[in-house]
Design a protein around this motif. Structure first.
Motif, PDB file in Angstrom:
ATOM      1  N   LYS A 113       0.729  -1.333   0.206  1.00 51.16           N
ATOM      2  CA  LYS A 113      -0.052   0.116   0.138  1.00 51.16           C
ATOM      3  C   LYS A 113       0.659   1.292   0.008  1.00 51.16           C
ATOM      4  O   LYS A 113       0.590   2.391  -0.736  1.00 51.16           O
ATOM      5  CB  LYS A 113      -0.685   0.045   1.201  1.00 51.16           C
ATOM      6  CG  LYS A 113      -1.912   1.452   1.362  1.00 51.16           C
ATOM      7  CD  LYS A 113      -2.757   1.198   0.131  1.00 51.16           C
ATOM      8  CE  LYS A 113      -3.838   2.506   0.669  1.00 51.16           C
ATOM      9  NZ  LYS A 113      -3.286   3.579   0.609  1.00 51.16           N
ATOM     10  N   LYS A 114       1.906   1.226   0.757  1.00 52.74           N
ATOM     11  CA  LYS A 114       2.864   2.464   0.617  1.00 52.74           C
ATOM     12  C   LYS A 114       3.565   2.492  -0.654  1.00 52.74           C
ATOM     13  O   LYS A 114       3.739   3.667  -1.241  1.00 52.74           O
ATOM     14  CB  LYS A 114       3.977   2.222   1.769  1.00 52.74           C
ATOM     15  CG  LYS A 114       5.010   3.392   1.793  1.00 52.74           C
ATOM     16  CD  LYS A 114       5.843   3.205   2.629  1.00 52.74           C
ATOM     17  CE  LYS A 114       7.030   4.331   2.689  1.00 52.74           C
ATOM     18  NZ  LYS A 114       8.138   4.207   3.631  1.00 52.74           N
ATOM     19  N   ALA A 115       3.860   1.763  -1.422  1.00 52.76           N
ATOM     20  CA  ALA A 115       4.639   1.430  -2.569  1.00 52.76           C
ATOM     21  C   ALA A 115       3.422   2.125  -3.627  1.00 52.76           C
ATOM     22  O   ALA A 115       4.112   3.119  -4.558  1.00 52.76           O
ATOM     23  CB  ALA A 115       4.940   0.305  -3.144  1.00 52.76           C
ATOM     24  N   GLN A 116       2.164   1.614  -3.552  1.00 52.99           N
ATOM     25  CA  GLN A 116       1.265   2.344  -4.442  1.00 52.99           C
ATOM     26  C   GLN A 116       1.076   3.911  -4.194  1.00 52.99           C
ATOM     27  O   GLN A 116       1.006   4.460  -5.010  1.00 52.99           O
ATOM     28  CB  GLN A 116      -0.237   1.677  -4.082  1.00 52.99           C
ATOM     29  CG  GLN A 116      -1.345   2.300  -4.789  1.00 52.99           C
ATOM     30  CD  GLN A 116      -2.379   1.490  -4.635  1.00 52.99           C
ATOM     31  OE1 GLN A 116      -2.670   0.504  -3.762  1.00 52.99           O
ATOM     32  NE2 GLN A 116      -3.608   1.864  -5.294  1.00 52.99           N
ATOM     33  N   VAL A 152      -1.042  16.570  -3.799  1.00 55.03           N
ATOM     34  CA  VAL A 152       0.364  16.344  -3.433  1.00 55.03           C
ATOM     35  C   VAL A 152       0.527  16.195  -1.945  1.00 55.03           C
ATOM     36  O   VAL A 152       0.897  15.076  -1.444  1.00 55.03           O
ATOM     37  CB  VAL A 152       1.496  17.188  -4.057  1.00 55.03           C
ATOM     38  CG1 VAL A 152       2.783  16.999  -3.387  1.00 55.03           C
ATOM     39  CG2 VAL A 152       1.289  17.283  -5.373  1.00 55.03           C
ATOM     40  N   ALA A 153      -0.052  17.233  -1.227  1.00 53.06           N
ATOM     41  CA  ALA A 153      -0.020  17.143   0.236  1.00 53.06           C
ATOM     42  C   ALA A 153      -0.634  16.124   0.664  1.00 53.06           C
ATOM     43  O   ALA A 153      -0.383  15.194   1.699  1.00 53.06           O
ATOM     44  CB  ALA A 153      -0.268  18.309   0.926  1.00 53.06           C
ATOM     45  N   GLN A 154      -2.079  15.795   0.306  1.00 53.19           N
ATOM     46  CA  GLN A 154      -2.908  14.605   0.599  1.00 53.19           C
ATOM     47  C   GLN A 154      -2.048  13.331   0.503  1.00 53.19           C
ATOM     48  O   GLN A 154      -2.137  12.339   1.338  1.00 53.19           O
ATOM     49  CB  GLN A 154      -4.276  14.782  -0.032  1.00 53.19           C
ATOM     50  CG  GLN A 154      -5.064  13.605   0.227  1.00 53.19           C
ATOM     51  CD  GLN A 154      -6.459  13.598  -0.585  1.00 53.19           C
ATOM     52  OE1 GLN A 154      -6.648  14.334  -1.355  1.00 53.19           O
ATOM     53  NE2 GLN A 154      -7.080  12.647  -0.268  1.00 53.19           N
ATOM     54  N   GLN A 160       2.636   8.774   4.942  1.00 54.98           N
ATOM     55  CA  GLN A 160       2.854   8.637   6.348  1.00 54.98           C
ATOM     56  C   GLN A 160       2.167   7.699   6.948  1.00 54.98           C
ATOM     57  O   GLN A 160       2.417   6.934   7.811  1.00 54.98           O
ATOM     58  CB  GLN A 160       2.661  10.107   6.981  1.00 54.98           C
ATOM     59  CG  GLN A 160       3.701  11.179   6.647  1.00 54.98           C
ATOM     60  CD  GLN A 160       3.681  12.583   7.060  1.00 54.98           C
ATOM     61  OE1 GLN A 160       2.630  12.871   7.710  1.00 54.98           O
ATOM     62  NE2 GLN A 160       4.599  13.578   6.986  1.00 54.98           N
ATOM     63  N   GLY A 161       0.867   7.751   6.644  1.00 58.79           N
ATOM     64  CA  GLY A 161      -0.099   6.612   7.168  1.00 58.79           C
ATOM     65  C   GLY A 161       0.374   5.064   6.981  1.00 58.79           C
ATOM     66  O   GLY A 161       0.214   4.319   7.976  1.00 58.79           O
TER      67      GLY A 161
END
Length: 386
Positions: A113-116, A152-154, A160-161
């Motif tokens: 999920k982080k890689a996505q 981008v910020a989102q 981070q989550g």
């Protein structure tokens, strides 16, 4: 008068005449001396000077320095039990293994999920760059540019989550490997291989007790609290664990704590001593005597405690004089250890005191020593003083 009546009368008269003649013939003023009294057999001991440890002894209970019930922190099936009951373990040793596959899968999913989201962020940053270039040529509105900045910020927040999820999944996976939290000895195994365990279970897998070092909690009369506190303030207070026979030294350690309150129901204060217990002579739950060394009185005059008598005027001892007769000597005892007494006044080194048979004596009685004892410090007290 008959002959059988006259003969006894004549015999009595003859005896009386003989007695009268002896009395008249005896020298004037002569007295018959009574036989000399026999010497009373007694046990004796010699008053000697020696270094004497001033100790206090209390009954205590051995307690493990630390006790931990090892429980599962995640749900799962026990794949492996890696310890044997009664085994000494070190901190970090493997105790049990829970099936890690579900937790490994959760970790892999969090990583994916982080890689996505990282890929999404890279695309959002490229779009932001395009909107910035178009906005400079007035081909894009400020609203479109602001929207892309927010995207981008989102996406960065999502990453981070994702990292937090990865850290949590990795922690849950680590929990499937159950390790010893401290050095100690395992008890009975509380769960078998193949069982399902839960993080909410309270029984645990095994209990570990730390017995190297080990502690003993014991009590002393509240009147002794000040003396112990003064000794603690002066430095290290040596403690000796002694078996129930009062002689066998189990271990030697130090006093570490005086409790912060007195038990009003018993009038005693609690103390804790710590022992290295290298030979496993102390075991949690056992009752032992603890002897604490407050100080050592050097060159003190000592006699066996059995030589000390109590009379109407205070303490005294029977002292054997050179003519083998006894005299009553008032004494002052500094303290009594039970085996011997430290005499402050009343005796001198070399005085021979009676330690057995006093009930037959009175001042001036002749005595015959049959056994000479010693007032030396006992081996247990010698070890306590070292």
């Amino acid at each position: 008068m008959k002959l059988r009546t006259i003969l006894p009368l004549l015999a009595i008269g003859a005896i009386g005449a003989a007695g009268w003649t002896w009395w008249n013939d005896a020298p004037a003023g002569a007295n018959v001396a009574p036989p000399a009294p026999e010497a009373v057999p007694v046990d004796t001991a010699t008053a000697t000077r020696q270094d004497v440890p001033v100790t206090l002894t209390g009954l205590g209970t051995v307690q493990a320095l630390n006790t931990v019930t090892v429980t599962a922190r995640v749900d799962g099936q026990i794949q492996k039990i890696a310890f044997t009951e009664g085994q000494d373990v070190k901190e970090g040793d493997l105790l049990a293994q829970i099936d890690p596959r579900p937790f490994q899968a959760a970790l892999d999913g969090a990583i994916a999920k982080k890689a996505q989201d990282v890929a999404t962020l890279e695309n959002a940053k490229l779009d932001l760059k395009r909107f910035q270039d178009l906005a400079q040529k007035d081909f894009a509105t400020h609203q479109q540019l602001d929207t892309q900045n927010a995207l981008v910020a989102q996406t960065e927040a999502l990453i981070q989550g994702d990292q937090a999820a990865i850290d949590n999944a990795r922690t849950q996976l680590d929990y499937t490997t159950i390790k010893a939290p401290l050095d100690g000895r395992t008890g009975f195994r509380l769960v078998d291989q193949g069982n399902i365990v839960h993080a909410t279970d309270t029984a645990g897998i095994v209990m570990i007790t730390q017995i190297h070092p080990i502690s003993v909690v014991f009590t002393l009369p509240e009147d002794e609290l000040q003396a112990v506190q003064h000794a603690l303030a002066a430095g290290t207070v040596q403690a000796t664990a002694i078996a129930d026979d009062g002689k066998t030294v189990l271990d030697q350690g130090k006093l570490v704590l005086a409790d912060n309150m007195i038990d009003q129901t018993t009038g005693t204060a609690r103390f804790k001593a710590e022992f290295p217990n290298a030979g496993n002579t102390l075991w949690p739950g056992a009752f032992v005597n603890v002897q604490v060394l407050l100080q050592t009185r050097h060159n003190a005059l000592t006699i066996p405690s059995v030589a000390v008598e109590r009379g109407p005027d205070g303490l005294f001892a029977y002292v054997v004089k050179p003519d083998a007769k006894v005299e009553v000597r008032p004494i002052q005892v500094g303290f009594n250890t039970g085996a011997f007494a430290v005499v402050d006044t009343g005796l001198s080194p070399g005085d021979e005191v009676v330690t057995g048979g006093q009930y037959r004596l009175e001042p001036g009685s002749a005595v015959k020593p049959t056994r000479t004892q010693t007032s030396a410090v006992s081996p247990t007290q010698e070890k306590a003083a070292q």
